[in-house]
Design an enzyme around this catalytic site. Structure first.
Site, PDB file in Angstrom:
ATOM      1  CE  LYS A  10      56.466  18.230 156.908  1.00 14.62           C
ATOM      2  NZ  LYS A  10      57.504  17.492 157.670  1.00 14.62           N
ATOM      3  CE1 TYR A  50      54.858  12.711 158.702  1.00 12.37           C
ATOM      4  CE2 TYR A  50      53.264  14.108 159.808  1.00 12.37           C
ATOM      5  CZ  TYR A  50      54.262  13.935 158.865  1.00 12.37           C
ATOM      6  OH  TYR A  50      54.667  14.989 158.081  1.00 12.37           O
ATOM      7  CG  ASN A 113      60.897  19.002 157.329  1.00 10.46           C
ATOM      8  OD1 ASN A 113      59.683  19.104 157.448  1.00 10.46           O
ATOM      9  ND2 ASN A 113      61.499  17.848 157.128  1.00 10.46           N
ATOM     10  CG  HIS A 116      55.010  14.611 153.717  1.00 11.77           C
ATOM     11  ND1 HIS A 116      55.756  13.622 154.316  1.00 11.77           N
ATOM     12  CD2 HIS A 116      54.178  13.990 152.846  1.00 11.77           C
ATOM     13  CE1 HIS A 116      55.363  12.440 153.834  1.00 11.77           C
ATOM     14  NE2 HIS A 116      54.412  12.635 152.949  1.00 11.77           N
ATOM     15  CD  GLU A 127      52.291   9.787 152.078  1.00 12.59           C
ATOM     16  OE1 GLU A 127      53.135   9.253 152.824  1.00 12.59           O
ATOM     17  OE2 GLU A 127      52.579  10.718 151.312  1.00 12.59           O
TER      18      GLU A 127
END
Ligand code: CMP
Length: 139
Positions: A10, A50, A113, A116, A127
């Protein structure tokens, strides 16, 4: 069985120049990076990715964050790759992540965080298909 999972490093990871450090943890765990690309996610891509979180209160913040800088999208391959990578990532909230996990080592907050990973083999397929063409994955 050997399977594939989808991973994103990320914007908090790319911003802090941690892509190699995170990849080292991934590879040390026995997962192989068989596809990898650094991209700037568009708002449209992030909203689609998302979509299942659309009604959550943090959806806007999540899309904002995921488009705030470059990300590295990856396909990881290995024995039970989906479950293995979730173990390597650690809990979503870094405060609850186990020692040695990517989120314990690097993550700043539940939102930022660092990584993913797909939560099922079925979602991994979808995905991966959103970001990779077959020819761009070399096992
Ligand atoms: P990820 O695995 O990418 O999928 C959904 C993401 O939503 C999750 O990681 C977190 O980064 C983010 N998320 C979950 N809970 C919160 C929260 N309370 N506030 C902000 N972001 C969150």
């Amino acid at each position: 069985a050997t399977e594939r999972t989808f991973s994103i490093l990320k914007p908090d990871a790319t911003r802090r120049n941690l892509t190699g450090a995170v990849n080292a943890v991934i590879e040390k765990a026995g997962l192989r990076i068989v596809g990898q690309r650094r991209i700037q996610m568009s708002r449209q891509q992030a909203e689609k990715f998302y979509e299942i979180h659309k009604e959550r209160p943090f959806f806007g913040e999540l899309v904002e964050f995921m488009t705030s800088g470059p990300v590295v999208v990856q396909v990881l391959e290995g024995e039970n790759a989906v479950a293995k990578y979730r173990e390597v990532m650690g809990a979503t909230n870094p405060a609850q992540a186990a020692e040695g996990t990517i989120r314990k080592l690097f993550a700043e907050s539940v939102g930022e965080n660092t990584v993913h990973g797909s939560d099922s083999a079925e979602n991994a397929k979808a995905e991966i298909a959103q970001f990779f063409q077959d020819g761009d994955i070399v096992g």
